[in-house]
Scaffold this motif. Structure first.
Motif: not given
Ligand SMILES: NC(=O)C1=CN([C@@H]2O[C@H](COP(=O)(O)OP(=O)(O)OC[C@H]3O[C@@H](n4cnc5c(N)ncnc54)[C@H](OP(=O)(O)O)[C@@H]3O)[C@@H](O)[C@H]2O)C=CC1
Ligand SMILES: CC(C)(CO)C(=O)C(=O)O
Length: 324
Positions: A291-305
């Protein structure tokens, strides 16, 4: 010219020493394989019931086929008692890495090396803060082991270690030779970070789903909706890897993930075993890191969240004094 770690002393016939930091399930299995191969091992282990039994009575390893083996080796709870070693293998759970990382350098001979074989991501970043890059190796493991009682470990399957140096200028051969001599199946890889991401993608799609459902890995293959959820989690992990500049081979990794599910169908994943024993899981280092790796690039990962949040809730419910 490639930098060599001190492990080239192997060729001079000097007795080499491995230190296992965190001699739990996997650390004990590896210690047993090393001792069987005639390699000297010592363990740095935190105080507790497992430590007491290892120290007083030694390790009991229950082989897959049922054979019971006993091993005795030096086990310490303080760095000062440990002899400097040629290779230190880190096998504490990921959330313990910040506690052990600052203590590692004195455990090494001047040109010794450190290898992390932990699951999850973030360990390398922490280790890099305390250890020169040229000493660091990382990899993943498909061996399996679990603890049945303090000092008693059950082997759950032979596997392979895939590892490589984090600094491309470092020659991996001495560590490779040493691990082979230690009775372990090893494969060298060019890019250990890719190997860590591959493992984390598989852990992220299996561990939390099975832990939350409280079943065996194989059940996923029997429920279409569960497998669809795993696929979404897998795709999100690959998206997070891309955010860190790593493109994984989707098709071959998914085939491998299916193979893992089939081969480990009867297993309860480590995350579930941890929850059931009231222990912290590696949720932060697996789904949390993704989640953090994606968040740094502004990407949301809803299922992982969603599965990350549910796992936090499950940990809060299962663990006394859990810090949310
Ligand atoms: N078990 C397996 O089959 C596999 C495990 N892995 C990975 O390997 C790593 C280790 O897993 P596993 O062996 O199962 O975990 P365990 O919990 O069985 O072992 C970790 C050990 O580290 C000890 N420990 C904790 N904190 C410290 C500390 N500060 N200093 C020294 N020792 C400490 C623990 O002590 P205590 O006994 O008191 O809790 C425990 O014995 C994890 O990252 C896991 O994901 C990867 C593939 C397979
Ligand atoms: C591959 C898998 C999911 C097997 O159970 C595992 O690594 C684990 O349990 O942590």
């Amino acid at each position: 010219m490639l930098y060599k770690t001190g492990i080239q002393t192997l060729k001079r016939g000097v007795n080499l020493l491995i230190t296992i930091v965190g001699c739990g399930a996997l650390g004990s299995l590896f210690a047993a394989r090393m001792l069987e191969s005639g390699v000297d091992v010592q363990a740095l282990q935190r105080p507790g019931a497992h430590y007491e039994v290892l120290k007083e009575k030694g390790l009991t390893l229950l082989e897959l086929e049922g054979e019971e083996k006993s091993f005795s080796f030096p086990v310490y709870d303080d760095i000062d008692s440990c002899a400097p070693s040629d290779l230190v293998i880190i096998l504490v759970k990921a959330f313990q890495t910040p506690h052990v990382a600052p203590k590692l350098l004195p455990l090494l001979k001047e040109d010794g090396a450190i290898l992390t074989l932990q699951n999850g991501l973030g360990n390398v970043e922490v280790l890099k803060e305390h250890v020169p890059l040229k000493k660091l190796f990382a990899g993943s493991v498909t061996y399996g082991a679990y603890r049945v009682a303090p000092g008693v470990v059950k082997a759950a399957g032979e596997g392979k270690i895939k590892f490589g140096p984090l600094d491309k200028m470092v020659s991996p051969e001495p560590v490779m030779d040493f691990l082979k001599q230690s009775g372990l199946n090893v494969e060298l890889v060019d890019d250990p970070m890719r190997v860590l991401w591959e493992k984390v993608a598989i852990n992220a799609m299996i561990n939390p789903v099975v832990a939350l459902a409280r079943c065996n890995n194989g059940k996923i293959l029997e429920v279409r909706e569960a497998l669809e959820l795993c696929r979404v989690l897998f795709d999100e992990a690959l998206e997070a890897a891309r955010c860190e500049g790593i493109t994984l081979d989707e098709e071959s990794l998914w085939s491998f993930a299916m193979e893992v599910l089939e081969k480990t169908a009867a297993n309860r994943p480590s995350m579930l075993q941890d929850l059931e024993s009231g222990r912290r899981t590696e949720n932060e280092a697996i789904s949390g890191y993704i989640l953090k790796a994606a968040e740094k690039k502004g990407v949301e990962l809803p299922a992982t969240k969603v599965v990350y949040s549910l796992m936090k809730l499950a940990e809060h419910a299962a663990i006394k004094d859990y810090v949310v």
